[in-house]
Design a protein around this motif. Sequence first.
Motif, PDB file in Angstrom:
ATOM      1  N   ILE A  99      16.657 -46.588  -3.092  1.00  0.00           N
ATOM      2  CA  ILE A  99      15.719 -45.637  -3.689  1.00  0.00           C
ATOM      3  C   ILE A  99      14.825 -45.060  -2.597  1.00  0.00           C
ATOM      4  CG2 ILE A  99      13.843 -45.333  -5.345  1.00  0.00           C
ATOM      5  CD1 ILE A  99      15.070 -47.634  -6.952  1.00  0.00           C
ATOM      6  N   ASN A 142      12.662 -49.748   1.494  1.00  0.00           N
ATOM      7  CA  ASN A 142      12.367 -48.319   1.537  1.00  0.00           C
ATOM      8  C   ASN A 142      12.748 -47.704   2.865  1.00  0.00           C
ATOM      9  OD1 ASN A 142      10.707 -47.380  -1.032  1.00  0.00           O
ATOM     10  ND2 ASN A 142      10.096 -49.469  -0.560  1.00  0.00           N
ATOM     11  N   ARG A 149       8.218 -46.725  -4.045  1.00  0.00           N
ATOM     12  CA  ARG A 149       9.326 -46.753  -4.999  1.00  0.00           C
ATOM     13  C   ARG A 149       8.898 -46.151  -6.344  1.00  0.00           C
ATOM     14  NH1 ARG A 149      12.129 -51.409  -3.574  1.00  0.00           N
ATOM     15  NH2 ARG A 149      10.392 -52.656  -4.324  1.00  0.00           N
ATOM     16  N   PRO A 161      17.603 -52.406  -5.884  1.00  0.00           N
ATOM     17  CA  PRO A 161      17.620 -51.070  -5.276  1.00  0.00           C
ATOM     18  C   PRO A 161      18.449 -50.996  -3.996  1.00  0.00           C
ATOM     19  CG  PRO A 161      15.550 -52.161  -4.787  1.00  0.00           C
ATOM     20  CD  PRO A 161      16.327 -53.106  -5.665  1.00  0.00           C
TER      21      PRO A 161
END
Length: 329
Positions: A172, A242, A22, A148
């Motif tokens: 992200i 992620n 990130r 995020p």
Amino acid sequence: MTGRTPRLGWYVHHHGRGHLTRLLAIAPHLDAEVDAVSSLAAPAGLPSGWTWTVLDRDDDGGAPIDPTVDGMLHWAPIGHVGHRTRLSAIAAAAAERHWDGMVVDTSVEVTLLARLLGLRTVVVTQPGHRIDRPHLLGFAAADTVIAPWARGILSPPHLEALGDKVVHTGGISRFTARVADGPRTDEVVLLASGGTVGPAAIRDAEKATGRPWRALGGGAWADDPWPVLATAGVVVSWAGQNAVADLAAARASAVVIPQDRPFDEQRETGRALRRANLAQVEDSWPTAAQWPDLIERAATARPEWERWEVAGAPQRAAAAITDTMRGRR
């Protein structure tokens, strides 16, 4: 602080790859000078002028003594030299390098230290049931909390009372600027780091589906999995933040299998993906007999991954950070 580029510290938690990934996704968009601190080794690809300090570990040395302070904190073991020296190193860097603020991804104790040092503080949060005393204390101490993921799809209870302190950036991903425009293959890609599925289970799934499988994770990890993600017929993934952002960036047809993580982080993400019809979500690794239908359903789905809002997410995170450091939030 006005009229100059802010200088800030950035704490990168050492568990898994996600916190570091990130940072590297946001870094190119951040108008700030950064001194990163972490127990991880310095990565390649840091922007020019950024520094990286390796901190001592605080999770070794046998049984910890009263690490939670009777439930008030997550980790502050009495008498642990590594814990003391890592916090001392952060405080020294803040003073010597004249930090304007700090990004914490993620630690309640480092958040509290930053605020006690009088620094403007940005905390990156994660999904899950984070309404315990330490988390609530850390969120209260922060100026800004970055979530995020997209607003509305994932709404964990700990964000309800934080109001405008929260910035939903969207997912992200380091692949936000790349385009998945090639033809899709029949290949099934397993994007799985930190899971417990062995080679035999993968071979059984491959045999049952009649499709080639490729595993990216553990010893087979790829530094740049994008070409594989962008052309895979189906991606099988855990539900880390992620990983989900990368699925969205690749507009992948996906099977998501949440793993057991603290505070039910991945379980909550999986439930949100199921409700939004963004992936086929399974609570555990399917049997060989279940895989053929599951893969076919995933392959023919057309998930609306734009709802995860990965486009522009690193820039929105960078803007929230610099706005906080300049006193605009």
